[in-house]
Design a protein around this motif. Structure first.
Motif, PDB file in Angstrom:
ATOM      1  N   TYR A  47       0.811  -1.217   0.000  1.00 47.71           N
ATOM      2  CA  TYR A  47       0.000   0.000   0.000  1.00 47.71           C
ATOM      3  C   TYR A  47       0.848   1.272   0.000  1.00 47.71           C
ATOM      4  O   TYR A  47       0.370   2.344  -0.360  1.00 47.71           O
ATOM      5  N   THR A  48       2.102   1.167   0.383  1.00 44.60           N
ATOM      6  CA  THR A  48       2.965   2.355   0.383  1.00 44.60           C
ATOM      7  C   THR A  48       3.563   2.631  -0.990  1.00 44.60           C
ATOM      8  O   THR A  48       4.256   3.635  -1.176  1.00 44.60           O
ATOM      9  N   PRO A 114      -7.284  19.386   0.286  1.00 45.04           N
ATOM     10  CA  PRO A 114      -8.500  18.837   0.908  1.00 45.04           C
ATOM     11  C   PRO A 114      -8.732  17.362   0.626  1.00 45.04           C
ATOM     12  O   PRO A 114      -9.403  16.687   1.404  1.00 45.04           O
ATOM     13  N   GLU A 115      -8.197  16.844  -0.479  1.00 42.39           N
ATOM     14  CA  GLU A 115      -8.416  15.430  -0.790  1.00 42.39           C
ATOM     15  C   GLU A 115      -7.306  14.530  -0.252  1.00 42.39           C
ATOM     16  O   GLU A 115      -7.365  13.313  -0.400  1.00 42.39           O
ATOM     17  N   LEU A 116      -6.292  15.130   0.367  1.00 43.77           N
ATOM     18  CA  LEU A 116      -5.197  14.372   0.984  1.00 43.77           C
ATOM     19  C   LEU A 116      -4.652  13.300   0.029  1.00 43.77           C
ATOM     20  O   LEU A 116      -4.494  12.125   0.380  1.00 43.77           O
ATOM     21  N   ASN A 117      -4.362  13.734  -1.192  1.00 44.32           N
ATOM     22  CA  ASN A 117      -3.960  12.806  -2.251  1.00 44.32           C
ATOM     23  C   ASN A 117      -2.638  12.092  -1.979  1.00 44.32           C
ATOM     24  O   ASN A 117      -2.345  11.074  -2.612  1.00 44.32           O
ATOM     25  N   GLN A 118      -1.827  12.642  -1.064  1.00 47.80           N
ATOM     26  CA  GLN A 118      -0.525  12.022  -0.806  1.00 47.80           C
ATOM     27  C   GLN A 118      -0.657  10.715  -0.024  1.00 47.80           C
ATOM     28  O   GLN A 118       0.299   9.952   0.068  1.00 47.80           O
ATOM     29  N   TYR A 119      -1.845  10.452   0.528  1.00 49.46           N
ATOM     30  CA  TYR A 119      -2.025   9.267   1.367  1.00 49.46           C
ATOM     31  C   TYR A 119      -2.829   8.188   0.643  1.00 49.46           C
ATOM     32  O   TYR A 119      -3.880   8.460   0.061  1.00 49.46           O
ATOM     33  N   SER A 120      -2.336   6.966   0.722  1.00 49.93           N
ATOM     34  CA  SER A 120      -3.080   5.823   0.183  1.00 49.93           C
ATOM     35  C   SER A 120      -3.946   5.184   1.265  1.00 49.93           C
ATOM     36  O   SER A 120      -4.984   4.582   0.977  1.00 49.93           O
ATOM     37  N   VAL A 121      -3.506   5.308   2.514  1.00 44.11           N
ATOM     38  CA  VAL A 121      -4.256   4.777   3.656  1.00 44.11           C
ATOM     39  C   VAL A 121      -4.207   5.800   4.785  1.00 44.11           C
ATOM     40  O   VAL A 121      -3.145   6.389   5.049  1.00 44.11           O
ATOM     41  N   ILE A 122      -5.338   6.014   5.436  1.00 49.67           N
ATOM     42  CA  ILE A 122      -5.383   6.852   6.637  1.00 49.67           C
ATOM     43  C   ILE A 122      -5.909   5.989   7.782  1.00 49.67           C
ATOM     44  O   ILE A 122      -7.001   5.427   7.698  1.00 49.67           O
ATOM     45  N   ILE A 123      -5.092   5.859   8.833  1.00 49.22           N
ATOM     46  CA  ILE A 123      -5.489   5.118  10.026  1.00 49.22           C
ATOM     47  C   ILE A 123      -5.769   6.121  11.141  1.00 49.22           C
ATOM     48  O   ILE A 123      -4.880   6.891  11.513  1.00 49.22           O
ATOM     49  N   LEU A 124      -6.985   6.128  11.647  1.00 47.28           N
ATOM     50  CA  LEU A 124      -7.332   6.980  12.785  1.00 47.28           C
ATOM     51  C   LEU A 124      -7.229   6.117  14.036  1.00 47.28           C
ATOM     52  O   LEU A 124      -8.133   5.332  14.349  1.00 47.28           O
ATOM     53  N   LEU A 138     -13.306  12.186  11.176  1.00 47.02           N
ATOM     54  CA  LEU A 138     -14.246  11.119  10.832  1.00 47.02           C
ATOM     55  C   LEU A 138     -15.226  11.598   9.766  1.00 47.02           C
ATOM     56  O   LEU A 138     -15.527  10.883   8.799  1.00 47.02           O
ATOM     57  N   GLY A 139     -15.732  12.840   9.944  1.00 44.07           N
ATOM     58  CA  GLY A 139     -16.645  13.395   8.951  1.00 44.07           C
ATOM     59  C   GLY A 139     -15.970  13.662   7.619  1.00 44.07           C
ATOM     60  O   GLY A 139     -16.549  13.422   6.548  1.00 44.07           O
ATOM     61  N   LEU A 140     -14.727  14.147   7.673  1.00 42.22           N
ATOM     62  CA  LEU A 140     -14.010  14.464   6.431  1.00 42.22           C
ATOM     63  C   LEU A 140     -13.618  13.206   5.653  1.00 42.22           C
ATOM     64  O   LEU A 140     -13.735  13.167   4.428  1.00 42.22           O
ATOM     65  N   VAL A 141     -13.143  12.166   6.365  1.00 35.17           N
ATOM     66  CA  VAL A 141     -12.741  10.963   5.630  1.00 35.17           C
ATOM     67  C   VAL A 141     -13.952  10.228   5.081  1.00 35.17           C
ATOM     68  O   VAL A 141     -13.856   9.551   4.045  1.00 35.17           O
ATOM     69  N   LYS A 142     -15.104  10.372   5.714  1.00 33.51           N
ATOM     70  CA  LYS A 142     -16.327   9.791   5.155  1.00 33.51           C
ATOM     71  C   LYS A 142     -16.610  10.411   3.786  1.00 33.51           C
ATOM     72  O   LYS A 142     -16.988   9.709   2.839  1.00 33.51           O
ATOM     73  N   ARG A 143     -16.391  11.737   3.698  1.00 29.43           N
ATOM     74  CA  ARG A 143     -16.555  12.413   2.409  1.00 29.43           C
ATOM     75  C   ARG A 143     -15.469  11.976   1.432  1.00 29.43           C
ATOM     76  O   ARG A 143     -15.737  11.727   0.253  1.00 29.43           O
ATOM     77  N   LEU A 144     -14.213  11.872   1.922  1.00 30.80           N
ATOM     78  CA  LEU A 144     -13.092  11.530   1.047  1.00 30.80           C
ATOM     79  C   LEU A 144     -13.238  10.149   0.424  1.00 30.80           C
ATOM     80  O   LEU A 144     -12.851   9.926  -0.721  1.00 30.80           O
ATOM     81  N   VAL A 145     -13.779   9.207   1.185  1.00 30.99           N
ATOM     82  CA  VAL A 145     -13.954   7.850   0.671  1.00 30.99           C
ATOM     83  C   VAL A 145     -14.848   7.873  -0.574  1.00 30.99           C
ATOM     84  O   VAL A 145     -14.620   7.145  -1.544  1.00 30.99           O
ATOM     85  N   LYS A 146     -15.850   8.758  -0.566  1.00 29.63           N
ATOM     86  CA  LYS A 146     -16.739   8.875  -1.726  1.00 29.63           C
ATOM     87  C   LYS A 146     -16.035   9.599  -2.872  1.00 29.63           C
ATOM     88  O   LYS A 146     -16.146   9.205  -4.028  1.00 29.63           O
ATOM     89  N   VAL A 147     -15.281  10.658  -2.540  1.00 32.33           N
ATOM     90  CA  VAL A 147     -14.633  11.471  -3.571  1.00 32.33           C
ATOM     91  C   VAL A 147     -13.509  10.709  -4.249  1.00 32.33           C
ATOM     92  O   VAL A 147     -13.361  10.745  -5.477  1.00 32.33           O
ATOM     93  N   ALA A 149     -13.009   7.404  -4.146  1.00 32.01           N
ATOM     94  CA  ALA A 149     -13.442   6.065  -4.550  1.00 32.01           C
ATOM     95  C   ALA A 149     -12.434   5.005  -4.105  1.00 32.01           C
ATOM     96  O   ALA A 149     -12.145   4.864  -2.927  1.00 32.01           O
ATOM     97  N   SER A 150     -11.863   4.252  -5.046  1.00 29.91           N
ATOM     98  CA  SER A 150     -11.010   3.109  -4.703  1.00 29.91           C
ATOM     99  C   SER A 150      -9.571   3.492  -4.383  1.00 29.91           C
ATOM    100  O   SER A 150      -8.742   2.629  -4.109  1.00 29.91           O
ATOM    101  N   LYS A 151      -9.256   4.783  -4.403  1.00 25.97           N
ATOM    102  CA  LYS A 151      -7.866   5.210  -4.225  1.00 25.97           C
ATOM    103  C   LYS A 151      -7.494   5.489  -2.761  1.00 25.97           C
ATOM    104  O   LYS A 151      -6.370   5.890  -2.479  1.00 25.97           O
ATOM    105  N   LEU A 152      -8.434   5.311  -1.858  1.00 32.19           N
ATOM    106  CA  LEU A 152      -8.160   5.581  -0.446  1.00 32.19           C
ATOM    107  C   LEU A 152      -8.753   4.488   0.427  1.00 32.19           C
ATOM    108  O   LEU A 152      -9.898   4.079   0.243  1.00 32.19           O
TER     109      LEU A 152
END
Length: 610
Positions: A47-48, A114-124, A138-147, A149-152
């Protein structure tokens, strides 16, 4: 690889679930190894290659210590393949593939991307602490997962989080449970709650020391003041024991008041201690010498963020110090409140990390069952949201409505309304609720909005250096506010903030001598001649403070020195007894004051009056 950790046995199952789902909740019990091993698993599975694996922590000390441990396990140099980023310190490079960072740092990164494109995985990680920043993430990554798609991929991990609730929030994502490595812990309750949890902790600690076999004792107190009192009492009692009657003892305080540069040097699993804030050396302890017991007196930082090896006995006072904000009054209070059942269980678990242990709860089983909340009240429901609302508005994302933002546990409408009103009064948003140019600049500063606005105005008025000094001193002096020694500068009639600046200038005159801070009662302040040269700067500083804190104005009542705050739901307040504010020849305070904050003591008080 730490093959002995329980989570390693579940690697294939975890990675298959991550591969098949955008979001996964992992409930890893204490000692499972989730904080150090998940990022390494993702690294091994490739994933890295498409981005960085980010792991957030609520506390700086945890971000640094876990990153150091992971770098050690992978055999790499910290700051290269594995790094960390905390406020004021970024120890990463172009080589970094695993990055530990505080939740606040990740939020700030999203301002520029805002889309945090540098990250392939975000662990909270440690999501159960429900910090304000984590809830927004939590609210932002919920949006990011939709934006994206399969890249995060998003992993939410915790020892005690309500997994089903989070799963529902993320469209019924899977929940995995990983067992921990805990030995049995015997729970012992008090028959009734003690009148003084400090005295009760002292008695219990001494009983353990005299009667129980070897093993360190972890004692949970509410804050630094209680810790210092108990440490002093323990030292006296241990020293009064007859020599040779029991093993030796080392008594160590543990709280989060360490500067970042000292936190950065903490090896994983080794705890920093210091007795007073003026000591430069930080005492770092490995296991105690033979025939010696450690007493570690700690705040709730030892519940989850730090693991203290060797602890066999836990003394739980049942309380925690919590800062709370009431939006209807605009008032902060620092309250000692009961912990939740989740916190109580976390504390007890500290005793079972290395062998079977005991937890002494200084409250009854009835109190635990009937009075304790099941979970801790999320910070977002007890904090001022002005800074959070400003941040969300600064993202300028068309699909984000502040009043309808997707929070796991939404704050009250009143809290959001209060935040919008506060921001409007200091020019951060306009009449339509849109962020202004001023507000956009404010959002880029990692400070509370009023302070950001003050620094911007100070920059315009040529007194930025002075304002920065006041801001730094004010932040470091938030915990305590006492009457300063009478021979310290008194503000020269310019108010409390100017007094803070004058004290700093006096310290400068004494070559920033640490001893001066300890013993400033012997200081002989010279005449105010040199202050006269700076009065123009003081005047400009006060102007800046009035702009930044325009939302915190109070008018004196007729014929007495009480004040009524101006604005949303006025409050009757008094000037804090420690203020340098002076009366006129008739014994009256000024007609108007600008204050830093309202706090509740016996009655409402305005703190730091310029």
């Amino acid at each position: 690889m730490a093959s002995h950790l329980p989570i390693v046995q579940f690697e294939d199952k975890i990675m298959k679930t991550v591969e098949d789902n955008a979001v996964v909740v992992i409930i890893g019990e204490t000692g499972s190894g989730k904080s150090t091993q998940l990022s390494q698993m993702l690294h091994r599975r490739g994933y890295t290659k498409s981005g960085i694996v980010a792991v957030t922590q609520p506390r700086r000390v945890a971000a640094v210590s876990v990153a150091r441990r992971v770098a050690q396990e992978l055999g790499v140099t910290l700051g290269e393949e594995v790094g960390y980023a905390i406020r004021f310190e970024d120890r990463t490079s172009d080589l970094t593939r695993i990055k530990y960072l505080t939740d606040g740092v990740l939020l700030r990164e999203s301002l520029s991307n805002p889309e945090l494109n540098q990250y392939s995985v975000i662990i909270l990680d440690e999501a159960h602490e429900r910090s304000l920043n984590t809830d927004i993430l939590l609210g932002l990554v919920k949006r990011l997962v939709k934006v994206r798609a399969s890249k995060l991929k998003v992993l939410i991990t915790s020892a005690t989080l309500d997994g089903e609730k989070v799963s529902e929030f993320f469209s019924d994502c899977p929940v995995l449970n990983v067992p921990g490595k805990l030995y049995p812990v015997e729970i012992m309750y008090s028959e009734e709650s003690p009148k003084s949890y400090i005295e009760s902790s002292l008695r219990t600690a001494m009983d353990i020391h005299v009667r129980e076999p070897e093993g360190d004792v972890l004692i949970f107190m509410t804050g630094q003041d209680d810790i210092e009192k108990l440490v002093s009492k323990l030292e006296d009692r241990v020293q009064s024991l007859e020599e040779g009657s029991c093993m030796d003892a080392i008594i160590l305080p543990l709280h989060g008041s360490l500067p970042p540069e000292l936190q950065a040097g903490i090896p994983f699993g080794i705890i920093p201690f210091h007795i007073d804030t003026f000591q430069i050396p930080v005492r770092v302890f490995s296991p105690p010498p033979p025939n010696c017991r450690r007493f570690i007196v700690a705040t709730n930082i030892a519940e989850t963020s730090l693991t203290v090896d060797g602890v066999v006995y836990v003394i739980d006072s049942g309380y925690v110090k919590q800062r709370q904000y009431n939006p209807s009054t605009g008032m902060y209070s620092l309250d000692i409140v009961q912990i939740s059942k989740v916190q109580a269980n976390q504390r007890a678990g500290r005793a079972g990390r290395t062998r079977p242990g005991k937890c002494y709860r200084l409250y009854s089983s009835e109190a635990y069952e009937e009075e304790f909340l099941d979970v801790t009240v999320p910070e977002i429901q007890r904090s001022s949201l002005a800074g959070s609302v400003l941040y969300l508005k600064s993202l300028d994302l068309p699909d984000i409505d502040i009043l309808k933002f997707d929070f796991l546990d939404p704050p009250s409408f009143e809290s959001l309304e209060d935040a919008l009103k506060q921001l409007h009064l200091i020019d951060a948003i306009d009449d339509t609720g849109l962020i202004t140019r001023v507000g956009q600049t404010m959002a880029e500063l990692p400070l509370e909005p009023s302070l950001s606005r003050t620094l911007m105005e100070a920059n315009e008025n040529g007194c930025l250096s002075q304002a920065l000094t006041v801001a730094a001193i004010g932040k470091s002096n938030e915990k305590k506010r006492k009457h300063p020694p009478s021979d310290l500068p008194d503000g020269s009639g310019w108010g409390d903030h100017v007094q803070l600046l004058q004290i700093f200038e006096e310290w400068d005159q004494n070559d920033f001598d640490i001893g001066w801070c300890k013993d400033n009662g012997s200081l002989n302040v010279r005449t105010n001649e040199r202050y006269k040269e700076r009065q123009r700067g003081y005047k400009n500083l006060r102007k800046a403070l009035c702009v930044g804190y325009a939302n915190k104005l109070a008018e004196r009542m007729v014929q007495h020195n009480g004040y009524r705050t101006i604005g949303f739901k006025p409050q009757l307040v008094q000037v804090h007894p420690s203020s340098t504010l002076k009366t006129d020849e008739d014994g009256m305070f000024p007609n108007y004051i600008v204050y830093h904050e309202l706090i509740a003591i016996v009655h409402l008080c305005a703190m730091y009056v310029p």
